[in-house]
Design a protein around this motif. Structure first.
Motif, short mmCIF file in Angstrom:
data_model
loop_
_atom_site.label_atom_id
_atom_site.label_comp_id
_atom_site.label_asym_id
_atom_site.label_seq_id
_atom_site.Cartn_x
_atom_site.Cartn_y
_atom_site.Cartn_z
N PRO A 93 0.80 -1.23 0.00
CA PRO A 93 0.00 0.00 0.00
C PRO A 93 0.82 1.28 0.00
O PRO A 93 0.26 2.38 0.02
CB PRO A 93 -0.78 -0.11 1.31
N THR A 94 2.16 1.17 -0.05
CA THR A 94 3.03 2.34 0.03
C THR A 94 2.65 3.40 -1.00
O THR A 94 2.35 3.09 -2.15
CB THR A 94 4.49 1.93 -0.20
N THR A 95 2.67 4.66 -0.58
CA THR A 95 2.49 5.78 -1.50
C THR A 95 3.87 6.24 -1.96
O THR A 95 4.64 6.79 -1.17
CB THR A 95 1.76 6.94 -0.82
N ASP A 96 4.19 6.00 -3.21
CA ASP A 96 5.46 6.41 -3.80
C ASP A 96 5.19 7.66 -4.64
O ASP A 96 4.39 7.62 -5.59
CB ASP A 96 6.00 5.27 -4.67
N THR A 97 5.84 8.76 -4.32
CA THR A 97 5.53 10.02 -5.00
C THR A 97 5.81 9.97 -6.49
O THR A 97 5.02 10.49 -7.30
CB THR A 97 6.32 11.18 -4.36
N ASN A 98 6.90 9.36 -6.90
CA ASN A 98 7.21 9.28 -8.32
C ASN A 98 6.18 8.43 -9.04
O ASN A 98 5.71 8.78 -10.13
CB ASN A 98 8.62 8.70 -8.52
N PHE A 99 5.81 7.30 -8.44
CA PHE A 99 4.79 6.44 -9.05
C PHE A 99 3.50 7.22 -9.27
O PHE A 99 2.84 7.06 -10.30
CB PHE A 99 4.49 5.25 -8.13
N CYS A 100 3.11 8.03 -8.29
CA CYS A 100 1.82 8.74 -8.38
C CYS A 100 1.86 9.88 -9.38
O CYS A 100 0.88 10.13 -10.09
CB CYS A 100 1.43 9.25 -7.01
N ALA A 101 2.99 10.58 -9.45
CA ALA A 101 3.08 11.75 -10.33
C ALA A 101 3.07 11.39 -11.81
O ALA A 101 2.63 12.19 -12.64
CB ALA A 101 4.36 12.54 -10.01
N TYR A 102 3.51 10.19 -12.16
CA TYR A 102 3.77 9.89 -13.57
C TYR A 102 2.50 9.84 -14.42
O TYR A 102 2.58 9.93 -15.65
CB TYR A 102 4.54 8.58 -13.70
N VAL A 103 1.34 9.73 -13.79
CA VAL A 103 0.10 9.75 -14.56
C VAL A 103 -0.01 11.02 -15.39
O VAL A 103 -0.62 11.03 -16.47
CB VAL A 103 -1.11 9.58 -13.63
N ALA A 104 0.61 12.11 -14.91
CA ALA A 104 0.55 13.37 -15.66
C ALA A 104 1.28 13.26 -16.99
O ALA A 104 0.83 13.81 -18.01
CB ALA A 104 1.16 14.50 -14.83
N VAL A 105 2.41 12.57 -17.01
CA VAL A 105 3.15 12.38 -18.26
C VAL A 105 2.31 11.56 -19.23
O VAL A 105 2.19 11.89 -20.42
CB VAL A 105 4.51 11.71 -18.00
#
Length: 362
Positions: A93-105
């Motif tokens: 369940p970890t929230t990884d900031t890079n994983f989450c941000a990449y949806v924008a790309v």
């Protein structure tokens, strides 16, 4: 929507080759739209989006949109995604900031390829929520914590490659915001602070210099370009590049990996080094399977493929590299970012040093 033929790089990959690779990715896609690493494997948000981008670049728009619909349906209330899911169940369940941000790309890439305004409107709330979550992890100096702990607090460690990738994500998020008429000036400042930290504050990041991603990602993510980018790549070329095989993942291991090689191809392309980029794309073709998929890596001291898996994200990196070198789709230069924001960083803000710049130095 108009569709182009799949990319091709003469002498390296034909359009049919690239189409086969895209089909190998689509063949692993689950009914939910998730794209796991391999059949029965886990899905993580970053590699899932990378695979969606490859599907778009190869003209498989329906499959790509199913992947982005998965992002919309599985986003948590705080704007995040779990780091690892298997068959729809959360395994990490970890929230990884890079994983989450990449949806924008991914969202900006798909919009650029298709011109689908309805897609942009559907994805904007997803991207906005993800970016707001990620920016909550940003320090005054500009770097971002890589993850949030089980206690809900951001961990006190920033990763250079992850932050460099988030730099590109923020640029694409700002472009999407402007496209849908929702400009985000605060994000501009956050982007500028992050770019400054990536260029001027190496002490802000955990020491992961063994890994090739820390070497090329500041270039790929758009924070370091021009002469500084070339100097960075040339400075450690011999540490990571193995002639005729590709790029190492780790500088002290006899292991070349396809995804890192293709990401280096993309970074070189942004610096105008298309010849070297093409040679590297050709060099890693020993990882190609007859069905168009790609093995993750190769241990060149014993000639073995390791791990023994063909990963969707490796094939996705090949498709995106081929598109960049061939300039086939409207989004082929997304990592060049010539029309993307470089952010704003007021003098004296954040860390207090007097070396802030607006824009990317040459």
């Amino acid at each position: 929507m108009p569709r182009t033929d799949p990319p091709e790089v003469p002498g390296v990959l034909t359009a049919a080759d690239v189409a086969a690779t895209a089909r190998s990715i689509a063949g692993v896609q689950e009914a939910s739209g998730a794209v796991p690493w391999f059949p029965g494997g886990h899905t993580d948000p970053w590699d899932h989006v990378e695979s969606a981008m490859a599907l778009t670049a190869a003209g498989l728009y329906d499959e790509a949109e199913a992947a982005y619909d998965w992002c919309r349906r599985t986003q948590r209330a705080d704007g995040s995604w779990p780091a690892k899911l298997v068959g729809g169940s959360v395994e990490d369940p970890t929230t990884d900031t890079n994983f989450c941000a990449y949806v924008a790309v991914g969202a900006w890439h798909h919009l650029t390829c298709t011109g689908d305004d309805e897609f942009a409107r559907r994805m904007w709330p997803v991207v906005r929520a993800a970016v707001e979550l990620v920016l909550d992890a940003q320090s005054e100096r500009g770097e971002l914590s890589w993850a949030r702990g089980s206690d809900g607090a951001w961990v006190g460690e920033a990763l250079l490659s992850g932050c460099a990738s988030i730099h590109q994500s923020l640029r694409c998020a700002l472009a999407l915001a402007d496209h849908v008429g929702r400009p985000q000036p605060d994000w501009e400042v956050s982007l500028g602070r992050l770019g400054h930290a990536l260029r001027a504050h190496p002490e802000a990041f955990a020491d992961k210099g063994r890994y090739s991603m820390d070497w090329y990602y500041p270039v790929l993510g758009g924070a370091v370009r021009g002469r500084a980018g070339l100097d960075r790549i040339r400075g450690r070329w011999r540490d990571f590049v193995v002639g005729g095989l590709g790029a190492r993942c780790v500088d002290d291991r006899p292991w070349v990996t396809g995804a890192e090689t293709c990401e280096l191809v993309l970074a070189l392309d942004t610096l105008g080094e298309a010849g070297a980029a093409r040679e590297l794309l050709a060099a890693m073709q020993h990882l190609r399977d007859p069905d168009g998929s790609y093995w993750t890596g190769h241990v060149f001291t014993d000639g073995k493929r390791w791990p023994e898996e063909r990963t969707t994200w490796t094939g996705a990196a090949v498709v995106l590299a081929a598109d960049a070198l061939s300039r086939t789709t409207p989004a082929s230069a997304i990592f060049h970012g010539e029309d993307l924001s470089v952010g704003l960083a007021p003098v004296g803000a954040g860390c207090g040093c007097d070396t802030y710049v607006t824009g990317v130095p040459g």
